[in-house]
Design a protein around this motif. Structure first.
Motif, PDB file in Angstrom:
ATOM      1  N   GLN A 104      -4.901  -0.468   8.373  1.00  0.00           N
ATOM      2  CA  GLN A 104      -4.329  -0.521   7.667  1.00  0.00           C
ATOM      3  C   GLN A 104      -2.830  -0.472   8.497  1.00  0.00           C
ATOM      4  OE1 GLN A 104      -4.202  -0.596   4.135  1.00  0.00           O
ATOM      5  NE2 GLN A 104      -6.372   0.082   4.468  1.00  0.00           N
ATOM      6  N   TYR A 131      -4.154   2.815  12.356  1.00  0.00           N
ATOM      7  CA  TYR A 131      -4.301   1.922  12.017  1.00  0.00           C
ATOM      8  C   TYR A 131      -5.503   0.435  12.441  1.00  0.00           C
ATOM      9  CZ  TYR A 131      -0.909  -0.785  14.515  1.00  0.00           C
ATOM     10  OH  TYR A 131       0.179  -1.393  15.442  1.00  0.00           O
ATOM     11  N   GLY A 149       1.063  -0.829  -0.017  1.00  0.00           N
ATOM     12  CA  GLY A 149       0.039  -0.146  -0.016  1.00  0.00           C
ATOM     13  C   GLY A 149       0.866   1.290   0.184  1.00  0.00           C
TER      14      GLY A 149
END
Length: 310
Positions: free
Chosen positions: A255, A250, A55
Motif C-alpha cells: 500500500q 508498504y 485508501g
C-alpha cells in the motif's frame, strides 16, 4: 470689513468629496480569479474524496501505528540534535570568519564552502562509509602514541552517521545566518557600548545579540523546518526515521500511496507547529521594530497639524 469677515459663512464640503458617499470600485478581474480558484479547489476536494486509490481508511488505520510514531520520534530527535549541534558549531564558525587572525578565518571560510557545496545526501553516504577510509578511530598524540582506539564499523552506526552528517551540514548554513545577523547591527551600537564602559561579552549579549536575533530568527526557523524534512534522506542509510518506517510497512503490504500520505500528514503537522512557534519568536524579537514602525513620521505629523490649524 471686519463684520464681513466675521459673518462669512463656513465653507461647505463638495458632495463629490464626501467620504460617506464613496463606493468601492468594481474589480471584475478579481471576481474572475476568485471564481477560478473556487472551482479548482472544489475539483481538488472532489478528486481527494472520490478517488478510492488514496485508501483513506488505510491512512487513518496506520496514522497512529506504533512503527510510524517511533519513526516520527526519531525524525524529531535527529532534527533537534542536528540543529543544536549545528547552531553551536555555526556560532564558532561565524566568530572565526569575523576574526582578524587570517589562518582561522581561512579555515572557517573553507569549511563553509565545502559543506555548503556538497549535497547532504552525499555527506550522509560518505560518513556511513567512513570505515573504508579509517578502519580504526583512535585518540592520541599526532605522530606519537595512541591512547585508545575503536572500530569504525562498530562506532559509525546509521544514527551516528545521520547525526554527524546533518550537524556538520547544518553548521555551515547556521554560520552564514549568524554572521549576517551580527553584521546587520550598526557598528555604532558597539562603539557606543564600549564608550559607556561595557565589556566585550556584555556588549555582545546585551546590545548586539538582541538586535541580531531579529535578523537571525526567521532564516533559523526555515533551516529548522528544512532540516526536519531533510531527515528523510537518512532512509538511504537504513535509519529508521519516519520515511523509512512507512517504507517498511508498504514493502510488506504493498500500500505505497496510503503509507506515503501518512508520512505527508505527519510532516505537515510538525512543520505547521514549528511555523507557529517561529512566528511567535519573530513577533517577540521584532517588538521594538514594530513600535518604531508604528510611530507617525515627521511629515505626517506636520501635515496633521496643518490640517488642524486650517
Amino acid at each position: 470689513m471686519t463684520a464681513s469677515l466675521t459673518e462669512r459663512p463656513p465653507a461647505t464640503v463638495p458632495v463629490d468629496d464626501d467620504v460617506s458617499a464613496a463606493r468601492p470600485r468594481l474589480r471584475p478581474l478579481r471576481w474572475i480569479v476568485s471564481v477560478v480558484l473556487v472551482v479548482l479547489a472544489a475539483q481538488l476536494v472532489n478528486f481527494l474524496v472520490t478517488n478510492e486509490r488514496f485508501g483513506w481508511d488505510i491512512v487513518w488505520g496506520y496514522l497512529f501505528y506504533p512503527t510510524v510514531l517511533k519513526g516520527l520520534a526519531m525524525s524529531v530527535f535527529i532534527t533537534v540534535i542536528g540543529m543544536v549541534v549545528g547552531s553551536l558549531l555555526g556560532v564558532a564558525l561565524a566568530a572565526g570568519q569575523n576574526s582578524d587572525f587570517w589562518p582561522v578565518r581561512l579555515v572557517c571560510q573553507g569549511y563553509v564552502a565545502i559543506f555548503r557545496g556538497i549535497p547532504p545526501l552525499v555527506q550522509l553516504i560518505f560518513w556511513f562509509n567512513l570505515a573504508y577510509l579509517l578502519p580504526q578511530l583512535s585518540i592520541g598524540i599526532p605522530f606519537g602514541p595512541t591512547f585508545a582506539s575503536w572500530s569504525s564499523t562498530e562506532l559509525i552506526s546509521p544514527l551516528t552517521a545521520a547525526l554527524i552528517g546533518l550537524s556538520l551540514h547544518e553548521a555551515a548554513y547556521m554560520s552564514e545566518i549568524i554572521r549576517s545577523g551580527i553584521g546587520a547591527v550598526d557598528a555604532g551600537q558597539r562603539d557606543a557600548a564600549m564608550a559607556m564602559g561595557f565589556s566585550r561579552r556584555r556588549t555582545f549579549t546585551r546590545i548586539i545579540l538582541p538586535q541580531a536575533m531579529r535578523v537571525i530568527v526567521p532564516p533559523t526557523g526555515n533551516q529548522f523546518i528544512s532540516l526536519l524534512k531533510g531527515t528523510s534522506l537518512v532512509s538511504v542509510i537504513a535509519m529508521t526515521d519516519l520515511l523509512f518506517s512507512v517504507q517498511l510497512i508498504y514493502n510488506r503490504t504493498y500500500q505505497v500511496v496510503p503509507l506515503l500520505i501518512v508520512a505527508c500528514i505527519w510532516y505537515l503537522a510538525v512543520v505547521s507547529l514549528l511555523t507557529v512557534f517561529q512566528r511567535r519568536l519573530e513577533r517577540r524579537y521584532g517588538r521594538g521594530e514594530r513600535r518604531a514602525g508604528n510611530r507617525p513620521s515627521l511629515w505626517r505629523s506636520a501635515l496633521n497639524r496643518g490640517r488642524n490649524v486650517r
